[in-house]
Scaffold this active site. Structure first.
Site, PDB file in Angstrom:
ATOM      1  N   CYS A  90       0.832  -1.182   0.000  1.00 25.74           N
ATOM      2  CA  CYS A  90       0.000   0.000   0.000  1.00 25.74           C
ATOM      3  C   CYS A  90       0.874   1.242   0.000  1.00 25.74           C
ATOM      4  O   CYS A  90       2.087   1.180  -0.133  1.00 25.74           O
ATOM      5  CB  CYS A  90      -0.901   0.008   1.239  1.00 25.74           C
ATOM      6  SG  CYS A  90      -1.893  -1.489   1.436  1.00 25.74           S
TER       7      CYS A  90
ATOM      8  N   ASP B  28      -3.434  -9.405   7.810  1.00 21.56           N
ATOM      9  CA  ASP B  28      -2.208  -9.338   8.604  1.00 21.56           C
ATOM     10  C   ASP B  28      -2.075  -7.974   9.278  1.00 21.56           C
ATOM     11  O   ASP B  28      -1.325  -7.821  10.248  1.00 21.56           O
ATOM     12  CB  ASP B  28      -0.975  -9.656   7.754  1.00 21.56           C
ATOM     13  CG  ASP B  28      -0.796  -8.719   6.569  1.00 21.56           C
ATOM     14  OD1 ASP B  28      -1.800  -8.148   6.103  1.00 21.56           O
ATOM     15  OD2 ASP B  28       0.345  -8.564   6.091  1.00 21.56           O
TER      16      ASP B  28
END
EC number: 6.3.5.4
Length: 644
Positions: A2, A99
């Site tokens: 990201c 996660d």
């Protein structure tokens, strides 16, 4: 994977964070998030752009807020399942399967002590609403980037340097020392940053800022220590099972809720990863590159495609072949923008085009063989430096004769290039030098005198500083093994400064995540437990890795000549880019500012055109540096340099 950004006690922090986050949109086209909260006498603002890989639902959205902790995170944790099970055993209840949530709860339980337990790639910011503290952290090996800038008691951070530049009104000033370093290396070392004030959070470290303005730094992982531990393991006779360790790392790197593919050059590293990935994920696809026939011939490039096809056929892999024939005049400024800092490796174009093709086919995650050469002595420079020790035993008069004869040979004619002559000239440029100087010279662009001749004379002291930094890093170890000293320096400088940097930037420009199973903490520990005389055996680099790979791959793939993940630079420079080279050399911003000397650049062009020396890589980097410099100095109206 990201894009993350944020401000802490920063003027107009919300608007600045919005600009930061918007600049990172290509890193995360699947979603965007913002968070704000008081922090002392100011505020904290966190931003996030999401590329959804694991837990595609809203329970994986960021910034993630839970019971007073807030996380904006970029990366993947490959041991998240084990950490989740451990946390659940203590009573933690998870809302989703990401996660991100595992990392947030691990931080809640262990704080900074969780960091050495993380196995993966990551850069993140975590804010504690109760204390008002913001902590930034970066993974052990510098796979993921994290740039920051501090002023007074405030801080701004982002995944990319261009975001910091945009958010500060393009007022950041160029750091001459970083540009000098980029000329030497053709990339900017991780210890430096192309803009003054800005910095990169070092790999394996964290930084905490508090509401009262105090700043605390810590290191949770150090390659020097890992290498020293590996030396002791080797002395004790421990022999790591590399085949098992690499397979386990590859299996973990397949963790994903979206399709995964591989880079497949047909060389050892990518072929082994692809074969292992196909074992655990049958039917996986792979992407490979080829070049225009006339470019490959001119460059005397090996035919890697046939090896890639052989591996794909043997392991049932669907192979996609991408011809690299870009409009380089268009690609050069685009890649310079995305690479963030002046990086002169055209392999970034290959990575970008492969990732674009994969993304168009619906693939978000790619596995790369990056890192094996650095850790296991697979580059020609590693063998060449060993051969140089033997060459130094040849009588000096004979060495002078050889050097003179090779110097007169052309590296190219108008129709083709001669790789063997280029290699010979390169070898002789460092073969007589002391160890550290020879190693630096074997992979950098210029020797000290050449660099001084190219630059503004006022930068002579900066050149000394840059060369001293390399020497300091090279000598900062407890190893008595020449090969592992080279590998350690590569893992600290070359890997994060160049290969991981361009891989991250060029893949994320295509909104694609690249994972690097060889750059894994367990693989690294194993690598430094292998003595240098098992990494290079005779004239065979990566010998121990090749031996391990023979359990999976055919010997003709394992022991084939080393391939290239590069580009036909001489062809591009002599054809597509020749007019641009003339423009930049005669009237570019770097020349007009006085940073580069026109006469020295003209000599490079003349010798390259005559075919006597190969300066195509040098001139390519001058073009990347020129485009970067133009962009860096255009927005704020600053056209003058600040001399270091």
């Amino acid at each position: 994977m990201c894009g993350i950004a944020g401000t802490y006690r920063w003027p107009d922090g919300k608007a600045v964070t919005d600009r930061l986050t918007d600049t990172l949109a290509h890193r995360g086209p699947d979603g965007a998030g913002r968070y704000s909260h008081p922090a002392g006498d100011g505020e904290v603002h966190l931003g996030h752009r999401r590329l959804a890989i694991i837990d595609l639902s809203e329970t994986g959205a960021q910034p993630m807020v839970s019971d007073g902790l807030v996380l904006t995170y970029n990366g993947e944790l490959y041991n998240a399942p084990e950490l989740r099970a451990e946390l659940e055993a203590t009573g933690v209840r998870f809302r989703g399967t990401s996660d991100t949530e595992v990392l947030l709860e691990a931080w809640r339980r262990w704080g900074t002590d969780c960091l050495p337990r993380l196995r993966g790639m990551f850069a993140f910011g975590v804010f504690d609403e109760r204390t008002g503290d913001l902590v930034l952290a970066r993974d052990q090996l510098g796979i993921k980037p994290l740039f920051l800038l501090r002023r007074g008691g405030g801080l701004v951070f982002a995944s990319e340097l261009k975001a910091l530049s945009a958010a500060t009104g393009r007022s950041l000033q160029v750091d001459d020392a970083a540009l000098v370093a980029s000329l030497l290396y053709y990339w900017v070392p991780d210890s430096r940053c192309a803009f003054r004030e800005a910095e990169k959070l070092p790999p394996g470290s964290w930084l905490r800022v508090r509401p009262d303005g105090r700043v605390q730094r810590g290191r949770f992982w150090n390659l020097k220590d890992v290498a020293a531990e590996g030396r002791e393991r080797a002395r004790a006779g421990e022999q790591p099972d590399l085949a098992a360790i690499v397979e386990e790392s590859t299996r973990r790197h397949l963790l994903s809720d979206v399709p995964v593919a591989t880079f497949l050059s047909g060389g050892l590293d990518s072929s082994w990863l692809t074969a292992l990935a196909a074992r655990h994920q049958p039917g996986i696809s792979a992407y490979t590159i080829g070049f225009r026939a006339e470019d490959a011939k001119f460059e005397a490039m090996p035919d890697d495609l046939r090896y890639a096809r052989q591996v794909a056929a043997q392991f049932g892999v669907e192979l996609h072949e991408i011809e690299i024939a870009p409009n380089v005049l268009d690609m050069l400024p685009r890649m310079t923008y995305h690479l963030d800092e002046p990086i002169g490796d055209p392999a970034a174009i290959n990575t970008y085009l492969i990732c674009m093709a994969a993304r168009e086919a619906g693939v978000k995650v790619m596995l790369s063989g990056m890192g094996a050469d650095e850790l296991f002595a697979g580059y020609r420079k590693h063998l060449a430096n060993l051969l140089a020790l033997r060459y130094q035993r040849v009588p000096r008069p004979l060495r002078r004769g050889v050097s003179g004869a090779v110097d007169r040979l052309p590296v190219a004619t108008s129709r083709r290039g001669y790789r063997s002559v280029r290699f010979a000239k390169r070898f002789l440029s460092f073969a007589d030098l002391p160890e550290e100087t020879a190693f630096r010279r074997s992979y950098t662009m210029y020797d000290q005198d050449e660099l001084l001749a190219l630059l503004d004379p006022d930068l002579a002291g900066t050149v000394d500083d840059v060369l001293t930094e390399h020497a300091d890093v090279y000598r900062d170890n407890d190893l008595d093994d020449f090969v592992n000293r080279m590998c350690l320096t590569d893992a600290r400088m070359f890997l994060p400064g160049l290969n991981l940097a361009y891989t991250d930037r060029s893949s994320m420009a295509a909104s694609t995540e690249v994972r690097v199973p060889y750059v894994d903490v367990e693989v690294v520990r194993a690598a430094f437990a292998v003595p240098g005389d098992r990494k290079i055996v005779g004239r065979q680099g990566k010998a121990v890795l090749k031996e391990a790979a023979t359990s999976v791959l055919p010997r003709e793939i394992v022991y084939r000549p080393k391939g290239l993940f590069s580009a036909p630079l001489r062809a591009w420079m002599s054809r597509d880019l020749a007019p641009l080279v003339r423009e930049v050399v005669n009237d570019g911003e770097l020349v007009r500012s006085g940073f580069l000397r026109r006469d020295a650049l003209q000599r490079l062009v003349a010798e390259d055109a005559a075919g006597q020396r190969d300066y195509s890589k040098h001139l390519w980097h001058v073009l990347t540096l020129e485009y970067w410099y133009r962009d860096a100095t255009s927005g704020s109206g600053q056209s003058t340099r600040l001399t270091a």
